[in-house]
Motif scaffolding. Sequence first.
Motif, PDB file in Angstrom:
ATOM      1  N   ALA A 200       0.840  -1.201   0.000  1.00 52.34           N
ATOM      2  CA  ALA A 200       0.000   0.000   0.000  1.00 52.34           C
ATOM      3  C   ALA A 200       0.873   1.249   0.000  1.00 52.34           C
ATOM      4  O   ALA A 200       1.795   1.369   0.814  1.00 52.34           O
ATOM      5  N   PHE A 201       0.617   2.165  -0.942  1.00 51.81           N
ATOM      6  CA  PHE A 201       1.353   3.428  -1.076  1.00 51.81           C
ATOM      7  C   PHE A 201       2.844   3.179  -1.289  1.00 51.81           C
ATOM      8  O   PHE A 201       3.691   3.974  -0.863  1.00 51.81           O
ATOM      9  N   ASN A 202       3.174   2.065  -1.952  1.00 51.92           N
ATOM     10  CA  ASN A 202       4.578   1.700  -2.088  1.00 51.92           C
ATOM     11  C   ASN A 202       4.796   0.916  -3.384  1.00 51.92           C
ATOM     12  O   ASN A 202       3.867   0.343  -3.932  1.00 51.92           O
ATOM     13  N   PHE A 203       6.034   0.939  -3.875  1.00 56.95           N
ATOM     14  CA  PHE A 203       6.423   0.139  -5.036  1.00 56.95           C
ATOM     15  C   PHE A 203       7.439  -0.901  -4.593  1.00 56.95           C
ATOM     16  O   PHE A 203       8.315  -0.608  -3.762  1.00 56.95           O
ATOM     17  N   LEU A 204       7.346  -2.101  -5.159  1.00 59.09           N
ATOM     18  CA  LEU A 204       8.262  -3.181  -4.822  1.00 59.09           C
ATOM     19  C   LEU A 204       8.952  -3.679  -6.087  1.00 59.09           C
ATOM     20  O   LEU A 204       8.289  -4.191  -6.998  1.00 59.09           O
ATOM     21  N   PRO A 205      10.271  -3.539  -6.176  1.00 57.46           N
ATOM     22  CA  PRO A 205      10.974  -3.980  -7.389  1.00 57.46           C
ATOM     23  C   PRO A 205      11.160  -5.488  -7.474  1.00 57.46           C
ATOM     24  O   PRO A 205      11.552  -6.012  -8.522  1.00 57.46           O
ATOM     25  N   GLU A 206      10.879  -6.189  -6.369  1.00 53.48           N
ATOM     26  CA  GLU A 206      11.043  -7.646  -6.386  1.00 53.48           C
ATOM     27  C   GLU A 206      10.010  -8.278  -5.470  1.00 53.48           C
ATOM     28  O   GLU A 206       9.997  -8.050  -4.276  1.00 53.48           O
ATOM     29  N   VAL A 207       9.115  -9.068  -6.058  1.00 55.79           N
ATOM     30  CA  VAL A 207       8.102  -9.785  -5.281  1.00 55.79           C
ATOM     31  C   VAL A 207       8.391 -11.277  -5.302  1.00 55.79           C
ATOM     32  O   VAL A 207       8.351 -11.949  -4.280  1.00 55.79           O
ATOM     33  N   GLU A 208       8.707 -11.788  -6.482  1.00 60.97           N
ATOM     34  CA  GLU A 208       9.021 -13.205  -6.618  1.00 60.97           C
ATOM     35  C   GLU A 208      10.523 -13.436  -6.450  1.00 60.97           C
ATOM     36  O   GLU A 208      11.327 -12.520  -6.595  1.00 60.97           O
ATOM     37  N   LYS A 209      10.878 -14.672  -6.157  1.00 64.14           N
ATOM     38  CA  LYS A 209      12.279 -15.040  -6.013  1.00 64.14           C
ATOM     39  C   LYS A 209      13.005 -14.850  -7.342  1.00 64.14           C
ATOM     40  O   LYS A 209      12.511 -15.234  -8.397  1.00 64.14           O
ATOM     41  N   ALA A 210      14.191 -14.260  -7.279  1.00 66.62           N
ATOM     42  CA  ALA A 210      14.979 -13.992  -8.491  1.00 66.62           C
ATOM     43  C   ALA A 210      15.945 -15.141  -8.770  1.00 66.62           C
ATOM     44  O   ALA A 210      16.407 -15.825  -7.854  1.00 66.62           O
ATOM     45  N   ASP A 211      16.248 -15.335 -10.072  1.00 63.93           N
ATOM     46  CA  ASP A 211      17.242 -16.338 -10.433  1.00 63.93           C
ATOM     47  C   ASP A 211      18.642 -15.748 -10.275  1.00 63.93           C
ATOM     48  O   ASP A 211      18.818 -14.629  -9.795  1.00 63.93           O
ATOM     49  N   ARG A 212      19.651 -16.459 -10.710  1.00 63.15           N
ATOM     50  CA  ARG A 212      21.027 -16.019 -10.482  1.00 63.15           C
ATOM     51  C   ARG A 212      21.377 -14.750 -11.247  1.00 63.15           C
ATOM     52  O   ARG A 212      22.334 -14.058 -10.910  1.00 63.15           O
ATOM     53  N   ASP A 213      20.585 -14.447 -12.278  1.00 65.21           N
ATOM     54  CA  ASP A 213      20.799 -13.206 -13.030  1.00 65.21           C
ATOM     55  C   ASP A 213      19.895 -12.076 -12.564  1.00 65.21           C
ATOM     56  O   ASP A 213      19.921 -10.981 -13.141  1.00 65.21           O
ATOM     57  N   GLY A 214      19.066 -12.333 -11.549  1.00 70.13           N
ATOM     58  CA  GLY A 214      18.221 -11.294 -10.979  1.00 70.13           C
ATOM     59  C   GLY A 214      16.817 -11.218 -11.530  1.00 70.13           C
ATOM     60  O   GLY A 214      16.025 -10.368 -11.110  1.00 70.13           O
ATOM     61  N   PHE A 215      16.463 -12.104 -12.485  1.00 68.59           N
ATOM     62  CA  PHE A 215      15.132 -12.077 -13.084  1.00 68.59           C
ATOM     63  C   PHE A 215      14.187 -13.032 -12.359  1.00 68.59           C
ATOM     64  O   PHE A 215      14.589 -14.118 -11.931  1.00 68.59           O
ATOM     65  N   SER A 216      12.919 -12.631 -12.250  1.00 72.14           N
ATOM     66  CA  SER A 216      11.908 -13.491 -11.642  1.00 72.14           C
ATOM     67  C   SER A 216      11.358 -14.455 -12.686  1.00 72.14           C
ATOM     68  O   SER A 216      11.566 -14.285 -13.895  1.00 72.14           O
ATOM     69  N   ALA A 217      10.614 -15.453 -12.208  1.00 74.11           N
ATOM     70  CA  ALA A 217      10.008 -16.412 -13.131  1.00 74.11           C
ATOM     71  C   ALA A 217       9.006 -15.718 -14.058  1.00 74.11           C
ATOM     72  O   ALA A 217       8.904 -16.056 -15.243  1.00 74.11           O
ATOM     73  N   SER A 218       8.257 -14.736 -13.540  1.00 71.04           N
ATOM     74  CA  SER A 218       7.286 -14.013 -14.378  1.00 71.04           C
ATOM     75  C   SER A 218       7.985 -13.215 -15.469  1.00 71.04           C
ATOM     76  O   SER A 218       7.518 -13.172 -16.617  1.00 71.04           O
ATOM     77  N   GLU A 219       9.089 -12.566 -15.126  1.00 71.23           N
ATOM     78  CA  GLU A 219       9.842 -11.810 -16.125  1.00 71.23           C
ATOM     79  C   GLU A 219      10.374 -12.729 -17.214  1.00 71.23           C
ATOM     80  O   GLU A 219      10.272 -12.434 -18.412  1.00 71.23           O
ATOM     81  N   ARG A 220      10.939 -13.857 -16.805  1.00 73.83           N
ATOM     82  CA  ARG A 220      11.445 -14.821 -17.788  1.00 73.83           C
ATOM     83  C   ARG A 220      10.307 -15.340 -18.661  1.00 73.83           C
ATOM     84  O   ARG A 220      10.466 -15.497 -19.882  1.00 73.83           O
ATOM     85  N   GLN A 221       9.166 -15.602 -18.052  1.00 77.63           N
ATOM     86  CA  GLN A 221       8.024 -16.111 -18.815  1.00 77.63           C
ATOM     87  C   GLN A 221       7.612 -15.135 -19.912  1.00 77.63           C
ATOM     88  O   GLN A 221       7.423 -15.520 -21.063  1.00 77.63           O
ATOM     89  N   ILE A 222       7.452 -13.863 -19.557  1.00 84.06           N
ATOM     90  CA  ILE A 222       6.997 -12.874 -20.535  1.00 84.06           C
ATOM     91  C   ILE A 222       8.018 -12.704 -21.653  1.00 84.06           C
ATOM     92  O   ILE A 222       7.655 -12.636 -22.835  1.00 84.06           O
ATOM     93  N   ILE A 223       9.281 -12.632 -21.288  1.00 84.47           N
ATOM     94  CA  ILE A 223      10.336 -12.480 -22.302  1.00 84.47           C
ATOM     95  C   ILE A 223      10.288 -13.638 -23.294  1.00 84.47           C
ATOM     96  O   ILE A 223      10.330 -13.450 -24.515  1.00 84.47           O
ATOM     97  N   GLN A 224      10.174 -14.859 -22.776  1.00 84.14           N
ATOM     98  CA  GLN A 224      10.127 -16.033 -23.646  1.00 84.14           C
ATOM     99  C   GLN A 224       8.862 -16.054 -24.495  1.00 84.14           C
ATOM    100  O   GLN A 224       8.889 -16.419 -25.677  1.00 84.14           O
ATOM    101  N   GLU A 225       7.726 -15.648 -23.889  1.00 84.60           N
ATOM    102  CA  GLU A 225       6.469 -15.648 -24.630  1.00 84.60           C
ATOM    103  C   GLU A 225       6.490 -14.638 -25.775  1.00 84.60           C
ATOM    104  O   GLU A 225       6.027 -14.931 -26.882  1.00 84.60           O
ATOM    105  N   VAL A 226       7.017 -13.447 -25.512  1.00 88.85           N
ATOM    106  CA  VAL A 226       7.085 -12.423 -26.562  1.00 88.85           C
ATOM    107  C   VAL A 226       7.927 -12.931 -27.729  1.00 88.85           C
ATOM    108  O   VAL A 226       7.543 -12.794 -28.903  1.00 88.85           O
ATOM    109  N   ARG A 227       9.056 -13.524 -27.434  1.00 90.14           N
ATOM    110  CA  ARG A 227       9.913 -14.056 -28.496  1.00 90.14           C
ATOM    111  C   ARG A 227       9.221 -15.192 -29.242  1.00 90.14           C
ATOM    112  O   ARG A 227       9.333 -15.316 -30.467  1.00 90.14           O
ATOM    113  N   ARG A 228       8.492 -16.013 -28.514  1.00 88.53           N
ATOM    114  CA  ARG A 228       7.809 -17.157 -29.131  1.00 88.53           C
ATOM    115  C   ARG A 228       6.672 -16.691 -30.036  1.00 88.53           C
ATOM    116  O   ARG A 228       6.491 -17.238 -31.133  1.00 88.53           O
ATOM    117  N   VAL A 229       5.910 -15.707 -29.603  1.00 87.64           N
ATOM    118  CA  VAL A 229       4.783 -15.224 -30.405  1.00 87.64           C
ATOM    119  C   VAL A 229       5.262 -14.488 -31.652  1.00 87.64           C
ATOM    120  O   VAL A 229       4.767 -14.705 -32.757  1.00 87.64           O
TER     121      VAL A 229
END
Length: 341
Positions: A200-229
């Motif tokens: 509430a009244f705040n921004f969070l740069p990390e909600v999900e657990k990050a991989d060794r490169d700092g990306f979350s599973a959701s970020e990786r998913q979207i990146i892969q989906e965009v490339r796939r589509v």
Amino acid sequence: MSKKTERQFRIALIGTDSLRAREIKDLLAGRQLPIKSMEFYDPEVAEEYSKLTEFRDEPKVIHHPYPELLEGLDLVFLAADKETNRQFGRLAREKGFKAIDLEESFIDQPDVPLVVAGVNDQVLEREEVFLVSNPHPVTIFLTHVLAAVSSSYKIKKALAVVLQPVSAYASAGIEELAEQSYALLSSSSLSHKIFGDQIAFNFLPEVEKADRDGFSASERQIIQEVRRVLKSDFDFSLSLVQAPVFHVYSLVVYLELTEEASLEQLGKVFRQKDIFQFHPPGSARQISNMRAAGQEKIFIGHLKKDQSPPGSFWLYVAADNLTIGSALNALELARKLVGLR
């Protein structure tokens, strides 16, 4: 001469409580498809007649799903938990119905087409498809934007910072933001069930657990989906930031083209597509989550032409994650799967 009878379809919705399930149910109730019968199933129903819903002003019983109940159906929307969706989605070919997954249950299964209507839906015309997957809402927004630009210009690089609404975590995310907002305004203690920190009244740069490169599973998913589509060859990446808003994704997108273009020329790309609500530079009304909520368009505007490097631009995108980012795409896929255009 008698009027040709319109074909009507037997449709089912498996999973009735999720935000995406409610949205597709509302669209179907609005007579977006010619429906002969509409059935509702939920794996949490243990006793018959223990759970009811309403469809087109009529009461409907929600049944427990069993494979034999799906025989004779034309179209099934999958909006339950991932395990249930996978179980019944894989029955589509055997039972002869077409299925659309609304909950990203098959994202790791390359044999299930990942389809954005109007971008790569030609895959549904090449062969008979029984099961398709609705992508992540951000994938839908970004592929529409990038495909539109790619139709006129060659993209060298695309980057995006995505402000994510709490409804990405379903009703639980909405409830936590509402409860925290009330608690802060009434000086009460905060609970952290979903986000692990104050949202509430705040921004969070990390909600999900990050991989060794700092990306979350959701970020990786979207990146892969965009490339796939898009099957694109340009550099693409993004970063998700959790925002204290209930609905609507907002995206700040950076584009680098291989050639020069003016703001007017790039803006023309978006004006020509019905899916966009384009706000040209100098518009009196700004794009906002409030204006995009519940709408059936991708709002785009606030274009900025950067001077370094040449051919680079910034633009702002806002779109509702439940309408244009889920239900409307699924509905368009449904129409194509059953032969409606």
